[in-house]
Design an enzyme around this catalytic site. Structure first.
Site, PDB file in Angstrom:
ATOM      1  CD  GLU A 204      -6.244   5.028  -0.580  1.00 38.44           C
ATOM      2  OE1 GLU A 204      -7.137   5.195  -1.104  1.00 38.44           O
ATOM      3  OE2 GLU A 204      -5.837   4.773   0.426  1.00 38.44           O
TER       4      GLU A 204
ATOM      5  CE1 TYR B 117      -3.512   2.641   1.106  1.00 33.78           C
ATOM      6  CE2 TYR B 117      -1.731   3.631   2.315  1.00 33.78           C
ATOM      7  CZ  TYR B 117      -3.098   3.885   1.662  1.00 33.78           C
ATOM      8  OH  TYR B 117      -3.680   4.837   1.777  1.00 33.78           O
TER       9      TYR B 117
END
Ligand code: GDP
Ligand code: MN
Length: 397
Positions: A206, A118
């Site tokens: 993101e 991530y």
């Protein structure tokens, strides 16, 4: 302004960030055609068909599917295009899918295992710096990771005046447990990603997941990109990427009228001048036990026309059970605003079916109260902030 995954990836690639390559298609037939082109460019024979909507968690809702061969692309694209995709991030009605991204399969088997990470880059207003957040726990719901295993989320602060320093990129690659070629690739990836964030005037990237392929390449499989609205005037090419089908129709209409409006979940509509007073008014409504249905700053000119436009926007939200008008009359005199409210109310006839509480403070406030009280309309006037809040509570109970 939010972008689709395929648009976000285009921006990343333009700054040299490696991405899972793909092409967007509007119909199942076009999906097959772009899959062929993709094979010519990348050599892939498996494809991922990905719904393009402004919401995450698409995989969980059936909006991301693997096609193990070109013969499956049309059928899968046909299933996804036109569907109402419900994900943990959409409302219960879901979002209509208008287009799909046909992307190369990057989870192919090879020398080593694939791993999902991530990574996000965002502005941390509290510290006045940019921040890179990253984790070994990629591919899943990051909110859940933050709740259950917060020690697996790392942050790296970046001073915008200095930029990302080489040691910081190396630290990130190291903390992600990488070595050898994958480590070097990650250093390059993070460096390019930060440059892209900065140069594109974004305030959020993101990337979940960032993938380490089985042959040690590092690439962005997903991309959520938010461009700073205030920079769109100088980023015309990004402004043109706006897809208003993805935005709240009321917000789009309000923007066209020059009203600063944000749709919220509550039941008390607000009409306020000035962003600060609008926020204070929302707090007030909450303290009185209500929930604001919107944020609305009508700006400096609260005349009858403006008030009427604002009424119409607020009343498009079926959840609105009362409207609180809280206006400070400085340059615009309160009596003029009061007359505006009365005129707009009369003009709209039966369109207003909810109680209205008006608090006008400032120049000629007394006169304004008189106009409201003598109008014969179902409008309650208030002078004090607290009084207005109590009246809201009263009409709601
Ligand atoms: P999201 O669900 O909206 O976050 O969409 P993502 O773009 O993150 O995709 C969801 C999931 O699809 C990823 O976490 C992967 O597990 C899977 N996925 C994405 N691309 C590929 C691919 O090329 N091959 C395979 N096998 N799975 C993929
Ligand atoms: Mn994702």
């Amino acid at each position: 302004m939010n972008l689709h995954e395929y648009q976000g990836k285009e921006i990343l690639a333009s700054f040299g960030v490696r991405i899972q390559r793909g092409k967007v298609a509007q119909t199942p037939q076009e999906a097959v055609a772009v899959a062929k082109e993709l094979t010519e460019e990348t050599g892939t024979s498996w494809y991922v068909v990905k719904a393009q909507v402004h919401a995450g968690g698409r995989g969980k809702g059936g909006g991301v599917k693997l096609a193990k061969g070109i013969e499956h692309v049309e059928e899968i694209a046909d299933q996804i295009i036109g569907m109402n995709l419900v994900t943990p991030q959409t409302s219960a009605e879901g979002k209509k899918v208008h287009q799909v991204l046909i992307a190369e399969d990057v989870y192919y088997p090879g020398e080593s295992e694939t791993s999902e990470f991530y990574m996000s880059v965002l502005l941390n207003r509290a510290i006045g710096k940019n921040m890179i957040m990253y984790s070994t726990e990629g591919g899943m719901d990051i909110e859940e990771v933050a709740e259950k295993t917060p020690h697996l989320i790392f942050t790296e602060e970046v001073d915008p005046a200095v930029g990302l320093l080489p040691f910081q990129a190396r630290k990130i690659a190291f903390n992600l447990g990488l070595s050898g070629g994958a480590y070097k690739e990650m250093v390059k990836f993070v460096t390019a990603l930060y440059t892209a964030y900065e140069k594109s005037d974004s305030n959020l990237f993101e990337i979940n997941p960032v993938l380490k392929t089985s042959d040690d390449k590092i690439l962005a499989v997903d991309a959520k990109v938010t461009i700073d609205d205030n920079a769109l005037y100088r980023r015309k090419e990004y402004a043109a990427m706006r897809d208003i089908r993805e935005e709240s129709p009321i917000e789009v209409e309000a923007t066209a009228l020059g009203l600063n409006y944000v749709d919220l979940d509550g039941n008390v509509g607000c009409m306020v001048n000035g962003a600060g007073l609008a926020m204070a008014t929302m707090d007030l409504i909450k303290m009185a036990g209500g929930e604001p249905a919107n944020f609305l700053d009508v700006g400096g000119t609260a005349d009858a026309k403006r008030v009427e436009e604002a009424f119409r926007i607020i009343l498009k939200d079926p959840n609105v059970k009362a409207i609180l008008i809280n206006i400070f009359g400085g340059i615009v005199r309160c009596d003029r605003v009061a007359q505006g409210v009365v005129d707009a109310y009369k003009n709209m006839g039966d369109a207003i079916q909810v109680p209205i509480i008006v608090r006008l403070q400032g120049t000629n406030a007394d006169l304004a109260k008189e106009i409201i009280d003598n109008s014969g309309l179902a409008v309650h006037s208030a002078t004090l902030f607290k009084e207005a809040a109590d009246k809201v509570e009263e009409v709601l109970s």
